[in-house]
Scaffold this motif. Structure first.
Motif, PDB file in Angstrom:
ATOM      1  N   SER A  72      -4.216  -3.565   6.313  1.00 35.09           N
ATOM      2  CA  SER A  72      -4.913  -2.404   6.473  1.00 35.09           C
ATOM      3  C   SER A  72      -4.147  -1.287   5.453  1.00 35.09           C
ATOM      4  CB  SER A  72      -4.567  -2.010   7.882  1.00 35.09           C
ATOM      5  OG  SER A  72      -5.492  -2.658   8.746  1.00 35.09           O
ATOM      6  N   LEU A  73      -3.012  -1.130   5.491  1.00 36.98           N
ATOM      7  CA  LEU A  73      -2.137  -0.494   4.851  1.00 36.98           C
ATOM      8  C   LEU A  73      -2.454  -0.318   3.158  1.00 36.98           C
ATOM      9  CD1 LEU A  73       1.168  -0.151   6.639  1.00 36.98           C
ATOM     10  CD2 LEU A  73      -0.308   1.656   6.336  1.00 36.98           C
ATOM     11  N   ALA A  74      -2.504  -1.698   2.649  1.00 39.45           N
ATOM     12  CA  ALA A  74      -3.047  -2.200   1.495  1.00 39.45           C
ATOM     13  C   ALA A  74      -4.394  -1.659   0.894  1.00 39.45           C
ATOM     14  CB  ALA A  74      -2.801  -3.395   1.145  1.00 39.45           C
ATOM     15  N   ALA A  75      -5.373  -1.719   2.076  1.00 43.07           N
ATOM     16  CA  ALA A  75      -6.727  -1.502   1.772  1.00 43.07           C
ATOM     17  C   ALA A  75      -6.835   0.343   1.651  1.00 43.07           C
ATOM     18  CB  ALA A  75      -7.560  -1.935   2.957  1.00 43.07           C
ATOM     19  N   THR A  76      -5.923   0.955   1.876  1.00 42.94           N
ATOM     20  CA  THR A  76      -6.053   2.539   1.910  1.00 42.94           C
ATOM     21  C   THR A  76      -5.933   2.632   0.294  1.00 42.94           C
ATOM     22  OG1 THR A  76      -3.867   2.990   2.043  1.00 42.94           O
ATOM     23  CG2 THR A  76      -5.051   2.918   4.214  1.00 42.94           C
ATOM     24  N   GLY A  77      -5.408   1.935  -0.381  1.00 44.13           N
ATOM     25  CA  GLY A  77      -4.946   2.184  -1.808  1.00 44.13           C
ATOM     26  C   GLY A  77      -3.968   3.444  -1.973  1.00 44.13           C
ATOM     27  N   HIS A  78      -3.464   3.885  -0.895  1.00 41.73           N
ATOM     28  CA  HIS A  78      -2.379   5.159  -0.947  1.00 41.73           C
ATOM     29  C   HIS A  78      -1.003   4.490  -1.633  1.00 41.73           C
ATOM     30  CE1 HIS A  78      -5.116   7.656   0.794  1.00 41.73           C
ATOM     31  NE2 HIS A  78      -4.912   7.051   2.294  1.00 41.73           N
ATOM     32  N   PHE A  79      -0.756   3.307  -1.515  1.00 44.24           N
ATOM     33  CA  PHE A  79       0.551   2.841  -1.906  1.00 44.24           C
ATOM     34  C   PHE A  79       0.615   1.710  -3.060  1.00 44.24           C
ATOM     35  CE2 PHE A  79       0.096   3.714   2.632  1.00 44.24           C
ATOM     36  CZ  PHE A  79       0.887   4.997   2.858  1.00 44.24           C
ATOM     37  N   ALA A  80       1.645   1.799  -3.478  1.00 40.98           N
ATOM     38  CA  ALA A  80       2.040   0.819  -4.697  1.00 40.98           C
ATOM     39  C   ALA A  80       1.680  -0.579  -4.172  1.00 40.98           C
ATOM     40  CB  ALA A  80       3.243   1.076  -5.562  1.00 40.98           C
ATOM     41  N   ARG A  81       2.487  -0.957  -3.410  1.00 39.85           N
ATOM     42  CA  ARG A  81       2.548  -2.120  -2.910  1.00 39.85           C
ATOM     43  C   ARG A  81       2.792  -2.197  -1.154  1.00 39.85           C
ATOM     44  NH1 ARG A  81       6.476  -4.823  -6.650  1.00 39.85           N
ATOM     45  NH2 ARG A  81       6.119  -3.449  -8.338  1.00 39.85           N
ATOM     46  N   VAL A  82       2.365  -3.285  -0.462  1.00 38.71           N
ATOM     47  CA  VAL A  82       2.679  -3.182   0.822  1.00 38.71           C
ATOM     48  C   VAL A  82       3.000  -4.748   1.095  1.00 38.71           C
ATOM     49  CG1 VAL A  82       1.994  -2.998   3.306  1.00 38.71           C
ATOM     50  CG2 VAL A  82       0.960  -1.499   1.415  1.00 38.71           C
ATOM     51  N   ARG A  83       4.248  -4.975   1.458  1.00 39.05           N
ATOM     52  CA  ARG A  83       4.933  -6.224   1.765  1.00 39.05           C
ATOM     53  C   ARG A  83       5.378  -6.388   3.216  1.00 39.05           C
ATOM     54  NH1 ARG A  83       2.278  -6.699  -2.261  1.00 39.05           N
ATOM     55  NH2 ARG A  83       3.117  -7.161  -4.291  1.00 39.05           N
ATOM     56  N   VAL A  84       5.503  -7.574   3.793  1.00 42.82           N
ATOM     57  CA  VAL A  84       6.170  -7.887   5.179  1.00 42.82           C
ATOM     58  C   VAL A  84       7.150  -8.918   4.657  1.00 42.82           C
ATOM     59  CG1 VAL A  84       5.477  -9.307   7.021  1.00 42.82           C
ATOM     60  CG2 VAL A  84       3.545  -7.936   6.150  1.00 42.82           C
ATOM     61  N   ALA A  85       8.147  -8.556   5.608  1.00 38.24           N
ATOM     62  CA  ALA A  85       9.353  -9.266   5.582  1.00 38.24           C
ATOM     63  C   ALA A  85      10.065  -9.476   6.864  1.00 38.24           C
ATOM     64  CB  ALA A  85      10.516  -8.494   4.779  1.00 38.24           C
ATOM     65  N   PHE A  86      10.921 -10.813   6.965  1.00 35.58           N
ATOM     66  CA  PHE A  86      11.286 -10.866   8.254  1.00 35.58           C
ATOM     67  C   PHE A  86      12.608 -11.182   8.239  1.00 35.58           C
ATOM     68  CE2 PHE A  86       6.850 -12.402   8.430  1.00 35.58           C
ATOM     69  CZ  PHE A  86       6.452 -11.601   9.424  1.00 35.58           C
ATOM     70  N   LEU A  87      13.550 -11.099   9.568  1.00 37.50           N
ATOM     71  CA  LEU A  87      14.725 -11.362   9.405  1.00 37.50           C
ATOM     72  C   LEU A  87      15.086 -12.907   9.804  1.00 37.50           C
ATOM     73  CD1 LEU A  87      15.946  -8.327  11.346  1.00 37.50           C
ATOM     74  CD2 LEU A  87      16.483  -8.992   9.091  1.00 37.50           C
ATOM     75  N   GLU A  88      13.908 -13.429  10.628  1.00 40.89           N
ATOM     76  CA  GLU A  88      14.251 -14.907  10.991  1.00 40.89           C
ATOM     77  C   GLU A  88      13.393 -15.940  10.346  1.00 40.89           C
ATOM     78  OE1 GLU A  88      16.183 -16.008  13.764  1.00 40.89           O
ATOM     79  OE2 GLU A  88      17.174 -13.911  13.831  1.00 40.89           O
ATOM     80  N   ASP A 120      22.277  -3.478  13.556  1.00 42.52           N
ATOM     81  CA  ASP A 120      23.336  -4.123  12.412  1.00 42.52           C
ATOM     82  C   ASP A 120      22.506  -4.674  11.349  1.00 42.52           C
ATOM     83  OD1 ASP A 120      25.271  -3.322  14.171  1.00 42.52           O
ATOM     84  OD2 ASP A 120      25.005  -5.125  15.264  1.00 42.52           O
ATOM     85  N   ASP A 121      21.839  -5.811  11.561  1.00 45.91           N
ATOM     86  CA  ASP A 121      21.365  -6.683  10.464  1.00 45.91           C
ATOM     87  C   ASP A 121      20.273  -5.849   9.421  1.00 45.91           C
ATOM     88  OD1 ASP A 121      22.551  -8.665  11.818  1.00 45.91           O
ATOM     89  OD2 ASP A 121      20.696  -9.313  12.759  1.00 45.91           O
ATOM     90  N   LEU A 122      19.334  -5.032   9.956  1.00 48.75           N
ATOM     91  CA  LEU A 122      18.274  -4.557   8.771  1.00 48.75           C
ATOM     92  C   LEU A 122      19.266  -3.424   8.042  1.00 48.75           C
ATOM     93  CD1 LEU A 122      15.656  -4.602   8.011  1.00 48.75           C
ATOM     94  CD2 LEU A 122      14.961  -2.817   9.487  1.00 48.75           C
ATOM     95  N   PRO A 123      19.966  -2.376   8.895  1.00 48.59           N
ATOM     96  CA  PRO A 123      20.665  -1.450   8.022  1.00 48.59           C
ATOM     97  C   PRO A 123      21.753  -2.238   6.953  1.00 48.59           C
ATOM     98  CG  PRO A 123      20.653  -0.823  10.195  1.00 48.59           C
ATOM     99  CD  PRO A 123      19.920  -2.343  10.366  1.00 48.59           C
TER     100      PRO A 123
END
Length: 175
Positions: A72-88, A120-123
Motif C-alpha cells: 500500500s505504501l509503495a503504491a502511493t509513490g511518495h517514498f523512495a522505497r518501502v521494505r519489510v524486515a523482521f527480528l525473528e 532493546d533489540d530494535l534500538p
C-alpha cells in the motif's frame, strides 16, 4: 466450556464472545505509517521506509500484514522505497538496513507491545547501522511504533464497528 477462537462468534456460558479481525490487518495502518513519515521526514521522496516486525522462527516466510502495508505504501509513490524486515526471520532488520545504505531511512515498528524487542533489540540494531553509516551517509530515523499513534484509536474502533455483532445490536447479546 472451551473457547473456539477460530470462529467469529463463540458461546461461553451465558455470554457470546465476538472476535474481530486482527487490528494489524486494518488498511488504515498503512495510512498511519505514511502520515507519520510525511510529518517527520522532509522531502519524503528521498526517504525509504523500513517496516520492522517480529516475524516467526516457527513459521517463516508467511505473507504477513506488514507485506500488505508495504504494498500500500509503495503504491502511493511518495517514498523512495518501502521494505519489510523482521527480528525473528529473513529478511532480517540488520540486512535490510544495510541494503538501504545511501538513502535516508525511516524505521517504523509494528509490534503488539513494548517488550524486549522494542526496548532493546530494535534500538540496538538501529544504533549499529547508524555507526556503520557514519556522519556522511543519509540519516536513519526511528519513528517509533505505529501502535502508539494517537489515530490508532480510530483504527481500533473501525475494526470493532466492522464486526458482525456490532451491526446486529448490543454487544454481548445474541443478535
Amino acid at each position: 466450556a472451551a473457547l473456539d477462537l477460530s470462529r467469529a462468534r463463540t458461546q461461553f456460558g451465558s455470554r457470546v464472545l465476538h472476535r474481530c479481525a486482527p487490528v494489524g490487518m486494518h488498511d488504515g495502518i498503512a495510512r498511519l505509517i505514511g502520515a507519520r513519515v510525511l510529518r517527520q521526514c522532509p522531502d519524503p521522496a528521498a526517504w525509504s521506509i523500513m517496516l520492522a516486525g517480529h516475524g516467526s522462527r516457527r513459521a517463516p516466510g508467511r505473507t504477513m500484514a506488514l507485506h500488505r502495508h508495504q504494498a500500500s505504501l509503495a503504491a502511493t509513490g511518495h517514498f523512495a522505497r518501502v521494505r519489510v524486515a523482521f527480528l525473528e526471520e529473513a529478511p532480517l532488520v540488520a540486512d535490510v538496513l544495510a541494503s538501504l545504505r545511501g538513502t535516508a531511512v525511516a524505521v517504523v515498528g509494528s509490534f503488539a507491545g513494548e517488550g524486549g524487542h522494542v526496548r532493546d533489540d530494535l534500538p540496538r540494531l538501529i544504533a549499529a547501522e547508524q555507526a556503520c553509516r557514519g556522519a556522511t551517509d543519509p540519516p536513519l530515523r526511528d519513528l517509533g511504533l505505529v501502535g502508539d499513534d494517537p489515530a490508532m484509536r480510530s483504527v481500533i474502533l473501525d475494526q470493532v464497528a466492522a464486526a458482525d455483532w456490532f451491526r446486529c445490536g448490543v454487544a454481548g447479546t445474541e443478535g
